[in-house]
Design a protein around this motif. Sequence first.
Motif, short mmCIF file in Angstrom:
data_model
loop_
_atom_site.label_atom_id
_atom_site.label_comp_id
_atom_site.label_asym_id
_atom_site.label_seq_id
_atom_site.Cartn_x
_atom_site.Cartn_y
_atom_site.Cartn_z
N ARG A 72 0.86 -1.19 0.00
CA ARG A 72 0.00 0.00 0.00
C ARG A 72 0.89 1.24 0.00
NH1 ARG A 72 -4.15 2.69 4.39
NH2 ARG A 72 -5.01 4.21 2.93
N HIS A 73 0.46 2.26 -0.73
CA HIS A 73 1.22 3.51 -0.78
C HIS A 73 1.36 4.11 0.62
CE1 HIS A 73 -2.33 6.01 -0.01
NE2 HIS A 73 -2.99 5.18 -0.82
N ALA A 74 2.35 4.97 0.79
CA ALA A 74 2.57 5.66 2.04
C ALA A 74 1.49 6.74 2.25
CB ALA A 74 3.96 6.28 2.05
N HIS A 110 -4.25 11.79 5.65
CA HIS A 110 -4.08 12.67 6.82
C HIS A 110 -5.35 13.47 7.08
CE1 HIS A 110 -2.69 16.39 8.92
NE2 HIS A 110 -2.06 15.49 9.64
N LEU A 111 -5.97 13.95 6.01
CA LEU A 111 -7.21 14.73 6.15
C LEU A 111 -8.30 13.90 6.80
CD1 LEU A 111 -8.93 17.28 5.33
CD2 LEU A 111 -9.50 16.01 3.24
N TYR A 112 -8.52 12.68 6.30
CA TYR A 112 -9.58 11.83 6.85
C TYR A 112 -9.33 11.53 8.32
CZ TYR A 112 -10.34 10.92 1.84
OH TYR A 112 -10.54 11.03 0.49
N ALA A 139 -8.13 15.07 -5.75
CA ALA A 139 -8.34 13.94 -6.65
C ALA A 139 -7.10 13.05 -6.73
CB ALA A 139 -8.71 14.45 -8.04
N ASP A 140 -5.93 13.66 -6.63
CA ASP A 140 -4.67 12.92 -6.78
C ASP A 140 -3.66 13.48 -5.79
OD1 ASP A 140 -3.01 11.02 -7.86
OD2 ASP A 140 -2.62 12.08 -9.73
N PRO A 141 -3.82 13.17 -4.51
CA PRO A 141 -3.03 13.83 -3.46
C PRO A 141 -1.57 13.40 -3.43
CG PRO A 141 -4.31 12.06 -2.51
CD PRO A 141 -4.77 12.18 -3.95
N PRO A 142 -0.70 14.28 -2.96
CA PRO A 142 0.71 13.93 -2.78
C PRO A 142 0.92 13.20 -1.45
CG PRO A 142 0.36 16.19 -2.09
CD PRO A 142 -0.97 15.70 -2.62
N LEU A 143 2.12 12.73 -1.23
CA LEU A 143 2.48 12.17 0.07
C LEU A 143 2.70 13.29 1.08
CD1 LEU A 143 5.07 9.32 -0.64
CD2 LEU A 143 2.58 9.17 -0.50
N THR A 144 2.43 13.00 2.32
CA THR A 144 2.78 13.91 3.40
C THR A 144 4.25 13.72 3.76
OG1 THR A 144 2.24 12.28 5.11
CG2 THR A 144 0.45 13.73 4.36
N GLU A 145 4.75 14.53 4.66
CA GLU A 145 6.13 14.35 5.14
C GLU A 145 6.28 12.98 5.79
OE1 GLU A 145 9.29 16.33 8.31
OE2 GLU A 145 7.53 17.48 7.69
N ILE A 146 5.27 12.59 6.58
CA ILE A 146 5.30 11.26 7.18
C ILE A 146 5.28 10.20 6.09
CG2 ILE A 146 3.83 9.60 8.43
CD1 ILE A 146 3.19 11.81 10.40
N GLY A 147 4.51 10.42 5.03
CA GLY A 147 4.45 9.47 3.93
C GLY A 147 5.81 9.25 3.29
N HIS A 148 6.56 10.32 3.11
CA HIS A 148 7.90 10.17 2.53
C HIS A 148 8.80 9.34 3.45
CE1 HIS A 148 7.76 12.68 -1.09
NE2 HIS A 148 6.94 13.48 -0.43
N GLN A 149 8.69 9.56 4.75
CA GLN A 149 9.48 8.78 5.69
C GLN A 149 9.09 7.30 5.63
OE1 GLN A 149 9.85 10.54 9.73
NE2 GLN A 149 8.93 12.37 8.85
N GLN A 150 7.79 7.05 5.59
CA GLN A 150 7.31 5.66 5.49
C GLN A 150 7.82 4.99 4.22
OE1 GLN A 150 3.13 6.50 5.50
NE2 GLN A 150 2.87 6.06 7.68
N HIS A 168 8.59 -2.90 9.65
CA HIS A 168 9.65 -1.99 9.22
C HIS A 168 9.39 -0.54 9.63
CE1 HIS A 168 6.53 -2.47 6.20
NE2 HIS A 168 6.77 -1.24 5.79
N LEU A 169 8.21 -0.26 10.20
CA LEU A 169 7.87 1.10 10.60
C LEU A 169 7.89 1.24 12.12
CD1 LEU A 169 4.76 1.76 8.30
CD2 LEU A 169 7.15 2.40 7.86
N PRO A 170 8.45 2.33 12.66
CA PRO A 170 8.33 2.58 14.09
C PRO A 170 6.90 2.92 14.46
CG PRO A 170 9.33 4.47 13.01
CD PRO A 170 9.19 3.40 11.96
N ASP A 171 6.57 2.81 15.73
CA ASP A 171 5.19 3.02 16.18
C ASP A 171 4.61 4.36 15.73
OD1 ASP A 171 5.38 0.59 17.40
OD2 ASP A 171 5.47 1.36 19.45
N ASP A 172 5.44 5.42 15.77
CA ASP A 172 4.91 6.74 15.47
C ASP A 172 4.73 7.00 13.98
OD1 ASP A 172 7.63 6.78 14.99
OD2 ASP A 172 7.91 8.83 15.72
N LEU A 173 5.11 6.02 13.14
CA LEU A 173 4.93 6.17 11.70
C LEU A 173 3.94 5.17 11.13
CD1 LEU A 173 8.52 6.92 10.31
CD2 LEU A 173 6.65 8.52 10.76
N ILE A 174 3.18 4.50 11.98
CA ILE A 174 2.14 3.61 11.51
C ILE A 174 0.83 4.40 11.38
CG2 ILE A 174 0.79 1.52 11.97
CD1 ILE A 174 3.16 0.43 13.51
N THR A 175 0.33 4.49 10.15
CA THR A 175 -0.88 5.27 9.89
C THR A 175 -1.79 4.49 8.94
OG1 THR A 175 0.06 6.38 7.95
CG2 THR A 175 0.39 7.44 10.10
N GLY A 176 -3.03 4.92 8.86
CA GLY A 176 -3.96 4.36 7.89
C GLY A 176 -4.61 3.09 8.36
#
Length: 251
Positions: free
Chosen positions: A7-9, A15-17, A28-39, A243-251
């Motif tokens: 799944r994409h980051a 983040h909005l939802y 319609a075609d959102p970019p990654l967030t800063e957290i997304g880039h880290q993920q 592979h993700l730390p606790d603070d970077l688990i989203t979605g």
Amino acid sequence: MQLYILRHAQSANNHLYTTTNSSVGRQADPPLTEIGHQQAQLLARHLATVPAGEAFGAHAMRHNRHGFGLTHLYTSLMLRAIVTASYVAEATSLPLHAWPEAHEWGGLHTLDEATGEDVGVPGPDRTFFADQFPHLRLPETLGAAGWWGDRGREQRDEYLPRAQRVWAELLARHGDTDDHVGLVTHGGFFQSLIAAVVPAEGTLGAPGLALEHLRFTVSNASISRIDVKDGVARVLYTNQVAHLPDDLITG
């Protein structure tokens, strides 16, 4: 075939939802967030792990404890998927192939403020992708009209047939091989793809569980694995996020 569904980051819409519990302001075609880039970077580093040394036990291999050995990499043409996949492609030195049909439920769409209708959005065209993602291998059919074109929002009854086409094509390309295939896609499409892999009829509690009564949670930048061997598909695991730390688990 070993199929790794990625799944994409985290995207701006994710983040909005999460923060507003609303779709007001969605893109319609959102970019990654800063957290997304880290993920995405952590996902890429994890997938690039190369097995070394002696052969490992079957149980360890089933859980990819010592690497993935990806041989092929595909991505949806939605920007959040392409950017996520681009990190993986760079880390693994694999060519990145676009797979337009692996898009999220609904396709590219947005709310027309003037009419209040949910309408389709053409999306980026070949020139945009060639400029922004020169490493991305595009389908020959993609031209100047935008990859989504003049289609409206995809309807619910189109989700499963599309996933069935993708699954059939995956089997045709890789089903009888030892390929390790990565597919960067979306949470909704994952649900439909599982339904395509495990067709069933009936209702919850009845013989033949209908998957419309069952949802699989897949977090951002998660890994799920399906193996195909001797005509049998086996779901080894879903939603792996070790592979993700606790603070970077989203979605």
